[in-house]
Design a protein around this motif. Structure first.
Motif, PDB file in Angstrom:
ATOM      1  N   ALA A 115       0.841  -1.207   0.000  1.00  0.00           N
ATOM      2  CA  ALA A 115       0.000   0.000   0.000  1.00  0.00           C
ATOM      3  C   ALA A 115       0.873   1.254   0.000  1.00  0.00           C
ATOM      4  O   ALA A 115       0.523   2.262  -0.618  1.00  0.00           O
ATOM      5  N   TYR A 118       2.647   1.329  -3.540  1.00  0.00           N
ATOM      6  CA  TYR A 118       1.719   1.646  -4.632  1.00  0.00           C
ATOM      7  C   TYR A 118       0.577   2.508  -4.108  1.00  0.00           C
ATOM      8  O   TYR A 118      -0.565   2.044  -3.988  1.00  0.00           O
ATOM      9  N   PRO A 119       0.856   3.773  -3.817  1.00  0.00           N
ATOM     10  CA  PRO A 119      -0.208   4.632  -3.271  1.00  0.00           C
ATOM     11  C   PRO A 119      -1.326   4.835  -4.294  1.00  0.00           C
ATOM     12  O   PRO A 119      -1.069   4.945  -5.497  1.00  0.00           O
ATOM     13  N   VAL A 120      -2.544   4.865  -3.787  1.00  0.00           N
ATOM     14  CA  VAL A 120      -3.719   4.977  -4.653  1.00  0.00           C
ATOM     15  C   VAL A 120      -3.594   6.172  -5.589  1.00  0.00           C
ATOM     16  O   VAL A 120      -3.865   6.070  -6.795  1.00  0.00           O
ATOM     17  N   GLU A 121      -3.159   7.330  -5.039  1.00  0.00           N
ATOM     18  CA  GLU A 121      -3.117   8.541  -5.854  1.00  0.00           C
ATOM     19  C   GLU A 121      -2.148   8.447  -7.033  1.00  0.00           C
ATOM     20  O   GLU A 121      -2.306   9.144  -8.025  1.00  0.00           O
ATOM     21  N   CYS A 123      -1.262   5.240  -8.399  1.00  0.00           N
ATOM     22  CA  CYS A 123      -1.417   3.971  -9.101  1.00  0.00           C
ATOM     23  C   CYS A 123      -2.826   3.666  -9.588  1.00  0.00           C
ATOM     24  O   CYS A 123      -3.013   2.706 -10.342  1.00  0.00           O
ATOM     25  N   LYS A 124      -3.791   4.452  -9.181  1.00  0.00           N
ATOM     26  CA  LYS A 124      -5.170   4.129  -9.543  1.00  0.00           C
ATOM     27  C   LYS A 124      -5.334   4.057 -11.055  1.00  0.00           C
ATOM     28  O   LYS A 124      -4.915   4.953 -11.768  1.00  0.00           O
ATOM     29  N   SER A 125      -5.890   2.956 -11.513  1.00  0.00           N
ATOM     30  CA  SER A 125      -6.174   2.687 -12.929  1.00  0.00           C
ATOM     31  C   SER A 125      -4.901   2.556 -13.771  1.00  0.00           C
ATOM     32  O   SER A 125      -4.958   2.654 -14.996  1.00  0.00           O
TER      33      SER A 125
END
Ligand SMILES: [Mg+2]
Length: 131
Positions: A115, A118-121, A123-125
């Motif tokens: 996590a 690969y932070p959401v902001e 890595c998203k999509s």
């Protein structure tokens, strides 16, 4: 059993509650009563695990891409898949056990590390980092 009065299939309750610790204990007993502990070195278990990953791969080999949920597979194919997935899981759990690794704790720790990695902001999509 569920709240709707419908009966779950035999073993469903056990399966819903199974833990890595349950599997670890059952595998220890399975090996103990067969006197197989002597063969369960880390190396042997790793090679067995890799062999089972090969058997799992064979199921998908030459099929091309398959849809999630496997809607085009018959019951026998899905049962076979479940067996090979289980073989992989069981050898993985046994390998972790003989290596003295708490697999559940290690997996939770690794998820936390992932996590952060690969932070959401960022890595998203983005499929390049998809796990
Ligand atoms: Mg197998």
């Amino acid at each position: 059993m569920n709240g709707g009065g419908r009966k779950d299939p035999p073993g469903a309750a056990d399966a819903a509650l199974v833990s890595l610790q349950d599997l670890r204990s059952k595998l220890q007993e399975f090996a103990r009563v067969r006197d197989w502990d002597q063969f369960h070195s880390p190396r042997n278990l790793l090679l067995a695990l890799v062999g089972e990953v090969g058997e799992l791969s064979e199921i998908f080999q030459w099929k091309g891409e398959v849809q999630r949920g496997l809607p085009d597979w018959n019951a026998a194919e899905k049962e076979h898949l479940g067996e090979e997935l289980s073989d992989v899981l069981l050898y993985l759990v046994r390998l972790a056990d003989v290596c003295g690794v708490d697999l559940g704790q290690a997996a939770l720790s690794k998820l936390k590390k992932n996590a952060v990695k690969y932070p959401v902001e960022k890595c998203k999509s983005q499929s390049t980092n998809a796990q």
